[in-house]
Motif scaffolding. Structure first.
Motif: not given
Length: 812
Positions: A671-684
């Protein structure tokens, strides 16, 4: 201590008692005695306050809060009648001080159930979605959904999936399909023939103006396309009926029945085809379009008729028991039927139809009749011909008819005649209908023997109906499945006819049963290239996508790890584009191959009897049916993949060793988007906390300058939250997948549109569509391996397991 010691003056030593005083923080001496006067003097103020509190009770608690815990109810604060009687007055006084609005008494059920109030509530609820005449009956027994602008029954509240299938195989299933709209077109036959040639396919199938249909004795089915757009721009499959031509009729009348998802699109195409203009005046509540140059007219009769569908071998028996032809009598009151029989031609038509219906009473099933046969009848009021309790109607086999073969094979000339073609007659029938209440009142007055007919019932007006035979499936595996009748009933008599058919043993069904019958017959209700399919697939994809994202992340299926690009929709356009050999900047169009000659050629190609498919367009989809070879299940939107040589060898090895394990399992992808999802959620979350802290600081500053309480300002983060939600959805499941053919380890060349366990085959089967180039690659693989050419891999979108299935060409 004895007396001698006291006499010597040895007094006992007094021991002082010390206790810890928490207020002082050390030891203190406790007195052995207390003076009452001094103690009361010191406590005089406390006694005064206690006495005053008892005499003048003032408490911050409300009345209902002073009750014992076992008597408290949450609704007491809003409903004073929940409290004991002695507390209600005080409670109302406290509530009035707080400014709460006075509780108005809810209207009694007797008031709410008045007929006028019920009717007003029904009319208010029908503003959003249109109701059928049987809506109230269905709403009490079925799950209702909003579709195509209607409120329709989806599935029964009971477990009726298997029983509904048994009804289609051995009994009778009834469905209300009155949502199918009617379009009436009038004009010269030559004009209609020439115009519709621009909208029909160039296939050897019978056209709209074929001799078998123009006489008005049979119902036909036709595929219509946009004007001069064949084979692209398919609108859908439509049923049509011609009105029987009289000697002096220069204009012909045609009825087209269209699904509500494509109804308006078809009307627009017909108005453009015939160059029609909308007239300002409305006749009998229908929209009217005219073209005086070519003498053509179009009427939108969308809600003017009721249509019921009866499926199963006992459909004929149910109609035979429920529909009794009206007997002519001179003693009847002035009704439309009396005026109708004044003409000799109409009397002949009624006698011919009645005789033909009586001759057909002894056949076993509707499949014995000519396909698409139309029969018009004038029957007795269905309300006076229903049994006291629900009865299962059976075929009449005690007295077989004479010359049965001739009666079943021939269709009389006047079979399709009916007053339903005349809108003014239908309006009169609806206005002259006697209410059910009046029938009950008159029956109680005039009946002599309970349960017997009375003279009043014979005076009721006749009800015109149209019976349309349906031949059922044409597939050799399940030939004739789904045969039965379609019954067209005038407005106002929908629920009466429905209840009569139900009482004679017909089992009610809904939209779910419509899909089940089509799936068991190996037919697709909506072909992928039609307007109906595009509308329905988009609606379904949006609903499934919303349902998917309503679940928490730990409960969602990660389709990126399963290598599934589109789990809720079949991306036909992208699939065709990736399988086309020619690379063009514009997106290619696609269509479903309907030519039976070409489909037969593809079938011969799979059997090894045809060498090439050079004359088959690459942009077309091939309709196929698949059956699982062994274990395994497949669902809607399952992918159809090309096997490899090793897969075929493993499958043969498992079959020889009687092993049921899958031949292949898709490896878990990253899942190449898993790290990006976690980072995006943390920033939100950080952004939301930062904005809240800012609002708190503003509130505290404002609180320093005012005496009243300051409320924190609203967040106003709706836009940011919506943007965050859209970004997360795209990272979980991209709406525009990068690849369809190469989405997993096996090449995808088709999708299943319907798949489930088939009762008649006792295996998992379904229908789908594949690409032409995929068929060619499959054939090459089979030729090289010298094995069957129709073995493919199927994988469910929620599973990583591949199973082998047998592919065959489907002639729809």
């Amino acid at each position: 201590m004895d007396g001698s010691e006291l006499k010597k003056g040895n007094l006992p030593k007094i021991v002082e008692k010390f206790e810890y005083d928490a207020a002082v923080g050390g030891n203190t001496r406790v007195e052995n005695e207390i003076t009452t006067f001094n103690h009361c003097h010191q406590r005089i103020n406390e006694i005064k306050s206690l006495t005053s509190a008892i005499a003048n009770p003032n408490s911050t608690k409300l009345v209902f809060q002073k009750l014992p815990k076992h008597m408290r109810r949450r609704a007491m604060s809003h409903h004073p009648n929940r409290l004991p009687r002695k507390y209600r007055l005080a409670h109302r006084a406290q509530m009035s001080k707080s400014g709460a609005p006075a509780q108005t008494k809810r209207p009694s059920r007797k008031y709410r159930r008045k007929p006028s109030n019920i009717l007003a509530a029904y009319q208010r609820r029908q503003r959003a979605n249109i109701w059928l005449e049987t809506h109230i009956w269905h709403a009490k027994r079925f799950h209702m959904v909003s579709k195509w602008g209607y409120k329709l029954a989806e599935s029964s509240c009971d477990k009726t999936f298997r029983s509904s299938y048994r009804a289609t195989m051995k009994h009778c299933l009834i469905q209300d399909i009155s949502y199918v709209g009617n379009i009436e077109i009038r004009g010269p036959l030559d004009v209609l023939r020439n115009k519709f040639e621009r909208m029909r396919g160039r296939t050897p199938d019978l056209g709209l103006c074929a001799k078998a249909y123009v006489g008005g004795q049979r119902e036909g089915t036709i595929e219509l396309f946009s004007i001069d757009a064949y084979p692209y721009g398919a609108l859908g499959r439509f049923q049509f009926i011609w009105k029987r031509e009289n000697d002096n009729d220069a204009l012909r009348t045609l009825w087209l029945f269209a699904h509500p998802s494509v109804y308006q699109k078809l009307v627009d195409e017909l108005c453009e085809l015939f160059e029609l203009e909308l007239q300002d005046d409305l006749e009998n509540g229908v929209k009217k379009h005219m073209n005086n140059t070519i003498n053509a007219e179009l009427y939108e009769m969308r809600h003017q008729l009721n249509r019921f569908r009866l499926t199963g071998p006992l459909s004929h028996a149910v109609l035979t028991a429920a529909f009794k032809p009206k007997i002519t009598s001179t003693s009847e009151e002035k009704t439309w039927f009396v005026d109708y029989l004044m003409e000799e031609k109409n009397r002949k038509i009624h006698q011919t139809q009645t005789k033909h219906w009586n001759d057909l009473k002894h056949i076993k099933s509707a499949i014995d009749l000519p396909p698409g046969m139309i029969l018009g009848l004038n029957i007795e009021d269905p309300r006076i011909n229903r049994p006291k309790k629900r009865t299962k109607a059976l075929p009449l086999i005690d007295s077989p008819m004479d010359d049965g073969a001739d009666v079943c094979c021939t269709i009389p000339e006047f079979n399709g005649d009916s007053v339903l073609w005349e809108r003014n007659k239908c309006e009169r029938i609806q206005n002259e209908k006697v209410s059910t209440h009046e029938i009950c009142v008159q029956r109680n007055k005039n009946i002599l023997v309970p349960g017997e007919r009375c003279a009043f019932e014979n005076k009721l007006q006749a009800v015109p109906v149209l019976l349309i035979q349906r031949p059922g499936s044409k597939d050799p595996k399940n030939l004739g499945y789904g045969n039965g009748y379609d019954v067209i009933v005038p407005p106002g008599y929908g629920i009466s006819t429905w209840m009569c058919l139900i009482m004679w043993g017909a089992k009610p069904g809904a939209l779910r049963e419509m899909e089940t019958v089509a799936r068991e017959a190996l037919e697709d209700e909506f072909l992928p290239d039609t307007t109906s399919s595009i509308v329905n697939s988009n609606l379904m994809a949006n609903e499934l996508r919303k349902k998917y994202f309503r679940s928490p992340p730990n409960k969602r299926q990660n389709y990126l790890k399963l290598s599934i690009a589109s789990p809720f929709k079949c991306p036909w356009m992208q699939l065709i584009q990736e399988w086309c050999n020619t690379s063009s900047p514009t997106e290619p169009k696609y269509y479903v191959l309907r030519d039976k000659n070409k489909l037969n050629k593809i079938n011969q190609f799979l059997l090894g009897k045809e060498r090439n498919l050079t004359d088959i367009d690459e942009n077309c989809l091939i309709p196929v049916s698949l059956a699982m070879n062994g274990r395994g299940n497949a669902k809607k939107f399952s992918i159809i993949c090309l096997p490899k040589k090793q897969d075929i060898r493993n499958n043969e090895k498992n079959r020889n060793e009687f092993i049921n394990r899958p031949v292949l399992s898709e490896p878990v992808a990253i899942d190449v988007n898993e790290t990006q999802r976690k980072l995006l959620r943390l920033n939100h979350l950080k952004m939301l906390k930062r904005l809240r802290r800012r609002r708190v600081r503003v509130k505290r500053k404002q609180q320093e300058f005012v005496d009243r309480k300051v409320i924190i300002a609203p967040s106003h983060t709706t836009k940011q939250t919506k943007l965050q939600y859209d970004r997360m959805c795209e990272l979980w499941l991209p709406s525009a997948p990068k690849a369809i053919r190469k989405q997993c380890t096996r090449d995808v060349f088709g999708y299943l549109t319907q798949c489930q366990f088939m009762f008649h085959e006792a295996k998992v089967s379904g229908v789908g569509y594949v690409t032409v180039n995929g068929i060619r690659e499959l054939a090459k693989l089979g030729v090289n391996q010298k094995r069957k050419l129709n073995q493919v891999l199927v994988r469910d979108p929620n599973s990583s397991i591949y199973r082998f299935a047998t592919l065959s060409i489907r002639y729809h």
